[in-house]
Scaffold this motif. Structure first.
Motif, mmCIF file in Angstrom:
data_model
loop_
_atom_site.group_PDB
_atom_site.id
_atom_site.type_symbol
_atom_site.label_atom_id
_atom_site.label_comp_id
_atom_site.label_asym_id
_atom_site.label_seq_id
_atom_site.Cartn_x
_atom_site.Cartn_y
_atom_site.Cartn_z
ATOM 1 N N SER A 364 -47.873 -17.989 -60.620
ATOM 2 C CA SER A 364 -47.967 -16.587 -60.220
ATOM 3 C C SER A 364 -47.631 -16.449 -58.742
ATOM 4 O O SER A 364 -47.975 -17.325 -57.935
ATOM 5 N N LEU A 367 -52.312 -13.080 -56.560
ATOM 6 C CA LEU A 367 -53.657 -13.203 -57.121
ATOM 7 C C LEU A 367 -53.809 -12.182 -58.246
ATOM 8 O O LEU A 367 -53.521 -11.000 -58.066
ATOM 9 N N THR A 369 -56.440 -10.437 -59.901
ATOM 10 C CA THR A 369 -57.852 -10.272 -59.549
ATOM 11 C C THR A 369 -58.683 -9.638 -60.658
ATOM 12 O O THR A 369 -58.160 -8.877 -61.484
ATOM 13 N N SER A 412 -60.932 -14.637 -60.820
ATOM 14 C CA SER A 412 -59.537 -14.213 -60.746
ATOM 15 C C SER A 412 -58.609 -15.411 -60.895
ATOM 16 O O SER A 412 -58.984 -16.547 -60.577
ATOM 17 N N THR A 414 -56.209 -17.628 -59.406
ATOM 18 C CA THR A 414 -55.900 -17.943 -58.011
ATOM 19 C C THR A 414 -54.822 -19.017 -57.962
ATOM 20 O O THR A 414 -55.110 -20.200 -58.216
ATOM 21 N N THR A 417 -51.518 -22.786 -53.091
ATOM 22 C CA THR A 417 -50.944 -22.322 -51.820
ATOM 23 C C THR A 417 -50.214 -23.415 -51.059
ATOM 24 O O THR A 417 -49.620 -23.146 -50.016
ATOM 25 N N ASP A 429 -58.550 -24.179 -63.702
ATOM 26 C CA ASP A 429 -58.717 -22.948 -62.925
ATOM 27 C C ASP A 429 -58.612 -21.712 -63.807
ATOM 28 O O ASP A 429 -59.245 -20.690 -63.521
ATOM 29 N N ARG A 616 -49.737 -7.504 -61.456
ATOM 30 C CA ARG A 616 -50.001 -7.482 -60.018
ATOM 31 C C ARG A 616 -51.025 -6.408 -59.678
ATOM 32 O O ARG A 616 -51.802 -6.525 -58.715
#
Length: 660
Positions: A364, A367, A369, A412, A414, A417, A429, A616
C-alpha cells in the motif's frame, strides 16, 4: 547499668573487627525505624494482547532502525536494566500485569494448540502478580484452564501469582484448581508487606460473552472484603491489579479509599502520569507493550501513606519500548521458538496458501486507517468488503450487505517504511487486525455467518449501531458494505430518565438508507436503490459469529428492534450456528476472508497485490448529520397544550371586558 552499655558496645565493635578480618559476614535484614520511608518500584504492563513481536513486523528486520514498538524481547531488556539499577540501592522491584495478555495477535491462537506462550514468557521474565482480563476468556473458560495448565499452574502460582478476586467459577470447574487467588501477600526484601487483589470490570464483563458459566461478583463489595482480609493478614500497602478501565478504577477508589495503588487495564490508556483519586494512585501503560510503566513509590510507616517519587527522581512514568531498546537475547530466543509454532499452525490452517507470519501479502502507498471512532473508516470498508466478497465466493450467491463491529477491528493497515520493505504489509500485521476469537470448531478466529434479513430488519441493524454506540462506546459501532445511509446519532436516544439513568431509545436515528446494486468491485458508476422502512423483501447478509449472536439480544429488550435470522426462503434459523459459512467442511473465518481478499487485489509492477486507491479515504457509506433534536418536539407540543388553553382563557376574558 553503665557497665552493661559499655560491654555491649565493646562486643559490637569486636564483632565488626573480626568480621572485617575474616571477610565473612552473615546477611542481616535491618528493620526500618518507625518514621523511615520504605522505597519500592512497580513496573507494570497491561493489554499485552499476545504482542510477542514489535509492530509493524514488516520493518522489524535484523539491524533495522525503523520505528517499531513492543515485543517481549524489548520488554525483557528494559525490565532487566531497571532491576539492575534498583539492585544497586537495594530497592525492591515488582512486575505486574493488568490482564488481557491473550487475544488479538495470531500468537494467541497457540492457546488452542495446547501452548501458553504469553504466560510462560511472563514467568521467564519474572512477573510477580497478574490478573485475568476479558480476552483471556475469548476461547471460553475451559480453554483458559488448559492454557493455565500449559503454563504450569497451579504449581507456577508460587512464581507468578494470579489474582482474580471477583471471578466466580462454578463448583467443579477446572479453573478452581489452577491456583488462582482471591488475595495475595508478598513480603519485599526490605520487610514491606504488599497485599494484592484483582478485579474484572463491568464493561470488561459485557465484552466477555464466552466467559459463561463463569460470573463476576460486585466489584466494590469484593474490594472491601479483600482489603479487610489483606489488612488482617498484615499487609501494609494495598495494590489492586484491575481490568476495569480508568473510569471504573476512579469509582472504585472513591468507594474503597483504603486502596493505595491501582494498576489498571482494559481501556488501553497511556497514562503519562498517575491519576490521583483521593490518595489512591492509578496507573496504566497503554497496550501492546508499547510502553513499560514505571512508578517509584515510598511507604511511610508512621501514617501508612504511599507516595510517588518519580517527580523527585526524574523517572518517566512510561518507558517507550521502541527501536531504541535492544532485544534481550534469551527472551528473543523464546519468541523465535513460538514463531516456528505459529508458522506451522498458519500453514495448516490455510492448507499451505500462506506459510510464514513475515511474508508480504499486500502492499500500500498509504495507511489504511480504522480511525476516527464512531465513524466510517477506510479499513472498516476494506474488512466488510472482504467479507461480502468472500461470502459470495463461498456461498455462490450474491451478498447484499456485510456488517462488522469496530470492537473486533483492532487497528490500521500500516505499510513498511524502510528500503526493501517500503509499502509492504506482512501477514502478521494484517491478521493481527482481524484475528480475534474462535468458532464452535475450536479453531482460531470468529467464523463468518450467512443469513437473510428483511429490508426493515437491515434498517433496524443500523438503528442498533447508532443506539449502542451512544450508550456503550465505539466497540459497538458497525462498519458496513453494500449500503449507504444518513443518520443523526444524537437522535438515537430521546432522553434519559434521571433517577434510574434509563435511556429512552427512539429508533429514529436513521434518516435514509440505500442498497448498493452494483458488484463487489465498488464501481463508481454503481446504482443505488432505496431501503425503506417496512421493506419485507429478503436480503442476503454476512457478518461474524460474535456479532450475529449478539444482535438479536437487543430485540429481547426492545421489541421494536427485533431481528430474526432466516434462510433464503424466509424460514427462521433455530441457532446462529446454523448460519455459519463452511468451505470444504471447515468454518470460513473472517481473518481468512480478509487475507484472501488482500491476496486477490490487482498486482503492482513487483507482482505484489496492491491496496486500491479506493481505500485511501472513506466512501460516503455512513454519513452523519445534525437535525432538529427529537426531544424538542414533545416539549413544544407540551408547551402548546399548556399555552393554548391559557391563550383562549385570556382571549375570552378580554372579549368579556370589551363587551361590558
Amino acid at each position: 547499668m553503665d557497665w552493661m552499655k559499655r560491654f555491649t558496645a565493646l562486643a559490637l565493635v569486636t564483632m565488626l573487627l573480626v568480621t572485617s578480618v575474616l571477610g565473612a559476614a552473615p546477611a542481616l535484614t535491618v528493620a526500618a525505624t518507625a518514621d523511615e520511608e520504605l522505597h519500592f518500584t512497580i513496573l507494570h504492563t497491561n493489554d499485552e494482547h499476545s504482542a510477542l513481536l514489535p509492530s509493524p513486523l514488516v520493518d522489524n528486520k535484523p539491524g533495522s532502525t525503523a520505528p517499531s514498538s513492543g515485543g517481549f524481547a524489548r520488554l525483557s531488556q528494559a525490565v532487566k536494566q531497571i532491576r539492575a539499577a534498583k539492585a544497586a540501592t537495594d530497592e525492591p522491584v515488582l512486575l505486574l500485569s493488568g490482564g488481557d495478555y491473550l487475544g488479538g495477535s495470531p500468537f494467541a491462537w497457540l492457546a488452542l494448540d495446547g501452548k501458553a506462550a504469553e504466560l510462560t514468557m511472563m514467568q521467564q521474565l519474572g512477573y510477580d502478580v497478574v490478573t485475568i482480563g476479558n480476552h483471556e476468556y475469548d476461547f471460553g473458560p475451559d480453554v483458559l484452564a488448559k492454557y493455565l495448565q500449559a503454563a504450569g499452574y497451579p504449581d507456577a502460582a508460587a512464581k507468578t501469582a494470579i489474582v482474580a478476586s471477583n471471578m466466580l467459577a462454578p463448583e467443579g470447574h477446572p479453573l478452581n484448581n489452577m491456583g488462582i487467588r482471591k488475595t495475595y501477600i508478598k513480603e519485599l526484601d526490605n520487610g514491606l508487606k504488599i497485599g494484592f487483589f484483582g478485579l474484572l470490570g463491568e464493561d470488561a464483563e459485557q465484552v466477555a460473552p464466552y466467559a459463561d458459566p463463569v460470573t463476576f461478583g460486585d466489584r466494590h463489595e469484593t474490594a472491601r472484603q479483600a482489603v479487610t482480609e489483606l489488612k488482617a493478614a498484615g499487609a501494609q500497602v494495598i495494590v489492586a491489579i484491575n481490568h476495569l478501565g480508568v473510569d471504573e478504577d476512579k469509582e472504585l477508589a472513591k468507594a474503597v479509599p483504603e486502596i493505595n495503588v491501582i494498576v489498571g487495564g482494559h481501556c488501553h490508556t497511556d497514562l503519562a502520569e498517575p491519576v490521583m483519586q483521593g490518595d489512591t494512585i492509578i496507573v496504566q501503560s497503554g497496550d501492546l507493550l508499547n510502553n513499560l510503566g514505571v512508578v517509584e513509590l515510598a511507604y511511610t510507616p508512621t501514617n501508612g501513606k504511599v507516595t510517588v517519587r518519580n517527580g523527585a527522581s526524574g523517572q518517566a512514568f512510561l518507558l517507550p519500548l521502541n527501536e531504541t531498546v535492544a532485544f534481550e537475547p534469551a527472551m528473543a530466543a523464546s519468541v523465535n521458538s513460538y514463531i516456528g509454532d505459529l508458522n506451522n499452525l498458519i500453514t495448516r490452517l490455510t492448507s499451505g496458501k500462506f506459510t510464514a507470519i513475515d511474508q508480504t501479502v499486500i502492499s500500500s502507498d498509504f495507511l489504511v486507517t480504522n480511525e476516527p471512532d464512531f465513524q466510517e473508516t477506510p479499513f472498516g470498508n476494506f474488512v466488510t468488503d472482504a467479507m461480502r466478497w468472500a461470502g459470495e465466493q463461498v456461498t455462490g450467491e450474491r451478498v447484499d450487505f456485510a456488517f462488522q463491529a469496530d470492537g473486533v477491528i483492532r487497528g490500521s493497515i500500516t505499510p513498511g517504511t524502510q528500503p526493501g520493505t517500503e509499502g509492504q504489509v506482512a501477514l502478521l500485521d494484517l491478521v493481527d487486525l482481524v484475528g480475534l476469537g474462535s468458532g464452535p470448531d475450536g479453531q482460531p478466529g470468529y467464523p463468518m455467518v450467512s443469513f437473510y434479513f428483511t429490508g426493515e430488519e437491515v434498517r433496524r441493524v443500523l438503528e442498533v449501531s447508532a443506539l449502542l454506540s451512544e450508550l456503550m462506546g465505539d466497540a459497538y459501532h458497525l462498519q458496513a458494505s453494500g449500503l449507504r445511509m444518513t443518520y443523526d446519532p444524537k437522535r438515537a436516544i430521546l432522553f434519559t430518565v434521571p433517577i434510574k439513568d434509563l435511556p429512552i431509545p427512539t429508533t429514529r436515528a436513521v434518516l435514509s438508507a440505500e442498497r448498493y446494486t452494483g458488484d463487489t468491485s465498488n464501481s463508481p458508476a454503481a446504482s443505488w436503490a432505496p431501503l425503506e422502512r417496512g421493506d419485507e423483501q429478503l436480503y442476503h447478509v454476512v457478518s461474524d459469529y460474535y456479532l450475529a449472536a449478539f444482535l438479536p439480544m437487543v430485540g429481547d429488550l426492545l421489541p421494536s428492534l427485533g431481528l430474526v435470522m432466516k434462510d433464503k426462503d424466509g424460514n427462521p434459523l433455530a441457532d446462529v450456528k446454523d448460519a455459519i459459512v463452511y468451505r470444504d467442511a471447515q468454518e470460513m473465518k473472517v481473518w481468512q476472508a480478509v487475507l484472501e481478499f488482500a491476496a486477490d487485489q490487482p498486482k503492482n509492477e513487483a507482482g505484489i497485490p496492491q491496496v486500491p486507491e479506493y481505500y485511501r479515504q472513506t466512501a460516503g457509506r455512513l454519513n452523519i448529520t445534525s437535525t432538529f433534536p427529537l426531544i424538542v418536539w414533545p416539549i413544544l407540543i407540551l408547551v402548546g397544550l399548556i399555552a393554548g388553553p391559557v391563550w383562549l382563557i385570556r382571549r375570552r376574558r378580554r372579549s368579556r371586558k370589551i363587551a361590558a
